[in-house]
Motif scaffolding. Sequence first.
Motif, PDB file in Angstrom:
ATOM      1  N   ALA A 179       0.827  -1.209   0.000  1.00 53.49           N
ATOM      2  CA  ALA A 179       0.000   0.000   0.000  1.00 53.49           C
ATOM      3  C   ALA A 179       0.857   1.253   0.000  1.00 53.49           C
ATOM      4  O   ALA A 179       0.594   2.195  -0.735  1.00 53.49           O
ATOM      5  CB  ALA A 179      -0.939  -0.001   1.200  1.00 53.49           C
TER       6      ALA A 179
ATOM      7  N   LEU B 151      -3.813   7.968  -0.777  1.00 59.12           N
ATOM      8  CA  LEU B 151      -4.983   7.359  -0.156  1.00 59.12           C
ATOM      9  C   LEU B 151      -5.629   8.326   0.819  1.00 59.12           C
ATOM     10  O   LEU B 151      -4.944   8.971   1.597  1.00 59.12           O
ATOM     11  CB  LEU B 151      -4.575   6.095   0.609  1.00 59.12           C
ATOM     12  CG  LEU B 151      -4.012   4.938  -0.203  1.00 59.12           C
ATOM     13  CD1 LEU B 151      -3.518   3.847   0.732  1.00 59.12           C
ATOM     14  CD2 LEU B 151      -5.047   4.395  -1.151  1.00 59.12           C
ATOM     15  N   THR B 152      -6.935   8.419   0.796  1.00 58.36           N
ATOM     16  CA  THR B 152      -7.617   9.230   1.791  1.00 58.36           C
ATOM     17  C   THR B 152      -7.755   8.413   3.062  1.00 58.36           C
ATOM     18  O   THR B 152      -7.712   7.179   3.036  1.00 58.36           O
ATOM     19  CB  THR B 152      -9.018   9.651   1.310  1.00 58.36           C
ATOM     20  OG1 THR B 152      -9.823   8.473   1.153  1.00 58.36           O
ATOM     21  CG2 THR B 152      -8.958  10.418  -0.002  1.00 58.36           C
ATOM     22  N   GLU B 153      -7.925   9.108   4.167  1.00 61.60           N
ATOM     23  CA  GLU B 153      -8.103   8.396   5.431  1.00 61.60           C
ATOM     24  C   GLU B 153      -9.342   7.516   5.373  1.00 61.60           C
ATOM     25  O   GLU B 153      -9.352   6.410   5.904  1.00 61.60           O
ATOM     26  CB  GLU B 153      -8.181   9.395   6.590  1.00 61.60           C
ATOM     27  CG  GLU B 153      -6.844  10.048   6.872  1.00 61.60           C
ATOM     28  CD  GLU B 153      -6.870  10.996   8.043  1.00 61.60           C
ATOM     29  OE1 GLU B 153      -7.715  10.845   8.945  1.00 61.60           O
ATOM     30  OE2 GLU B 153      -6.001  11.899   8.074  1.00 61.60           O
ATOM     31  N   GLU B 154     -10.353   8.001   4.691  1.00 59.92           N
ATOM     32  CA  GLU B 154     -11.587   7.212   4.559  1.00 59.92           C
ATOM     33  C   GLU B 154     -11.317   5.908   3.807  1.00 59.92           C
ATOM     34  O   GLU B 154     -11.781   4.839   4.203  1.00 59.92           O
ATOM     35  CB  GLU B 154     -12.645   8.034   3.824  1.00 59.92           C
ATOM     36  CG  GLU B 154     -13.964   7.318   3.659  1.00 59.92           C
ATOM     37  CD  GLU B 154     -14.994   8.183   2.919  1.00 59.92           C
ATOM     38  OE1 GLU B 154     -15.859   7.574   2.271  1.00 59.92           O
ATOM     39  OE2 GLU B 154     -14.920   9.410   2.985  1.00 59.92           O
ATOM     40  N   LYS B 155     -10.552   5.991   2.731  1.00 61.60           N
ATOM     41  CA  LYS B 155     -10.239   4.802   1.933  1.00 61.60           C
ATOM     42  C   LYS B 155      -9.372   3.831   2.741  1.00 61.60           C
ATOM     43  O   LYS B 155      -9.566   2.609   2.663  1.00 61.60           O
ATOM     44  CB  LYS B 155      -9.524   5.205   0.638  1.00 61.60           C
ATOM     45  CG  LYS B 155      -9.312   4.056  -0.310  1.00 61.60           C
ATOM     46  CD  LYS B 155     -10.621   3.493  -0.793  1.00 61.60           C
ATOM     47  CE  LYS B 155     -10.376   2.392  -1.795  1.00 61.60           C
ATOM     48  NZ  LYS B 155     -11.585   1.687  -2.167  1.00 61.60           N
ATOM     49  N   ILE B 156      -8.437   4.362   3.522  1.00 58.71           N
ATOM     50  CA  ILE B 156      -7.612   3.506   4.373  1.00 58.71           C
ATOM     51  C   ILE B 156      -8.505   2.756   5.357  1.00 58.71           C
ATOM     52  O   ILE B 156      -8.386   1.546   5.526  1.00 58.71           O
ATOM     53  CB  ILE B 156      -6.537   4.340   5.116  1.00 58.71           C
ATOM     54  CG1 ILE B 156      -5.497   4.854   4.121  1.00 58.71           C
ATOM     55  CG2 ILE B 156      -5.866   3.504   6.208  1.00 58.71           C
ATOM     56  CD1 ILE B 156      -4.533   5.880   4.702  1.00 58.71           C
ATOM     57  N   ASN B 157      -9.404   3.488   6.002  1.00 60.09           N
ATOM     58  CA  ASN B 157     -10.322   2.863   6.963  1.00 60.09           C
ATOM     59  C   ASN B 157     -11.184   1.790   6.297  1.00 60.09           C
ATOM     60  O   ASN B 157     -11.365   0.707   6.845  1.00 60.09           O
ATOM     61  CB  ASN B 157     -11.227   3.912   7.619  1.00 60.09           C
ATOM     62  CG  ASN B 157     -10.496   4.717   8.669  1.00 60.09           C
ATOM     63  OD1 ASN B 157      -9.675   4.199   9.400  1.00 60.09           O
ATOM     64  ND2 ASN B 157     -10.800   5.994   8.734  1.00 60.09           N
ATOM     65  N   GLU B 158     -11.711   2.086   5.119  1.00 64.44           N
ATOM     66  CA  GLU B 158     -12.564   1.125   4.400  1.00 64.44           C
ATOM     67  C   GLU B 158     -11.785  -0.147   4.065  1.00 64.44           C
ATOM     68  O   GLU B 158     -12.293  -1.256   4.255  1.00 64.44           O
ATOM     69  CB  GLU B 158     -13.085   1.746   3.101  1.00 64.44           C
ATOM     70  CG  GLU B 158     -14.166   2.766   3.281  1.00 64.44           C
ATOM     71  CD  GLU B 158     -14.565   3.404   1.948  1.00 64.44           C
ATOM     72  OE1 GLU B 158     -14.173   2.892   0.867  1.00 64.44           O
ATOM     73  OE2 GLU B 158     -15.261   4.435   1.997  1.00 64.44           O
ATOM     74  N   THR B 159     -10.585   0.025   3.548  1.00 66.99           N
ATOM     75  CA  THR B 159      -9.780  -1.125   3.137  1.00 66.99           C
ATOM     76  C   THR B 159      -9.430  -2.012   4.330  1.00 66.99           C
ATOM     77  O   THR B 159      -9.575  -3.235   4.267  1.00 66.99           O
ATOM     78  CB  THR B 159      -8.491  -0.648   2.443  1.00 66.99           C
ATOM     79  OG1 THR B 159      -8.847   0.181   1.329  1.00 66.99           O
ATOM     80  CG2 THR B 159      -7.660  -1.817   1.964  1.00 66.99           C
TER      81      THR B 159
ATOM     82  N   ASP C  91     -12.453  -3.821   5.670  1.00 64.69           N
ATOM     83  CA  ASP C  91     -12.759  -4.958   4.804  1.00 64.69           C
ATOM     84  C   ASP C  91     -11.882  -6.162   5.162  1.00 64.69           C
ATOM     85  O   ASP C  91     -12.365  -7.296   5.225  1.00 64.69           O
ATOM     86  CB  ASP C  91     -12.572  -4.570   3.336  1.00 64.69           C
ATOM     87  CG  ASP C  91     -12.990  -5.668   2.388  1.00 64.69           C
ATOM     88  OD1 ASP C  91     -14.103  -6.218   2.568  1.00 64.69           O
ATOM     89  OD2 ASP C  91     -12.201  -5.988   1.465  1.00 64.69           O
TER      90      ASP C  91
ATOM     91  N   ARG D 262       1.015   8.470   5.657  1.00 59.97           N
ATOM     92  CA  ARG D 262       0.388   9.344   4.660  1.00 59.97           C
ATOM     93  C   ARG D 262       0.679  10.802   4.982  1.00 59.97           C
ATOM     94  O   ARG D 262       1.050  11.578   4.114  1.00 59.97           O
ATOM     95  CB  ARG D 262      -1.123   9.112   4.634  1.00 59.97           C
ATOM     96  CG  ARG D 262      -1.853  10.017   3.678  1.00 59.97           C
ATOM     97  CD  ARG D 262      -3.376   9.814   3.811  1.00 59.97           C
ATOM     98  NE  ARG D 262      -4.083  10.676   2.911  1.00 59.97           N
ATOM     99  CZ  ARG D 262      -4.444  11.918   3.213  1.00 59.97           C
ATOM    100  NH1 ARG D 262      -4.153  12.440   4.384  1.00 59.97           N
ATOM    101  NH2 ARG D 262      -5.086  12.666   2.334  1.00 59.97           N
TER     102      ARG D 262
END
Length: 103
Positions: free
Chosen positions: A9, A18-26, A29, A52
Amino acid sequence: MIESMKKLALMGIGAWALTEEKINETVEDLVQRGELSREEGKKLINEMIAERRKQKEDIENKISEKVQETFKEYNLATKDDYKNLEEKLNQLQSTLDELKEKK
């Protein structure tokens, strides 16, 4: 496994992208699929967000340095140059005003 995913990553995409939101989502998951524990997920999120931010700061510093180099290379005036010039003009105006008052 966590180290491999983190390296992928951070190196492959770049954490700054990467946005913090995308990091959290990934990471969420991965936790949902059982590939990471909740604790590992939290740790990974914190590490990736910290990386980041560091990469973003490094990029901003490099851009700033390049801009400053360009200003120097082309002998362009900086904000500080304008400020110094304004101060000198104010001093000259004050001197002129004093001379006018003496006449």
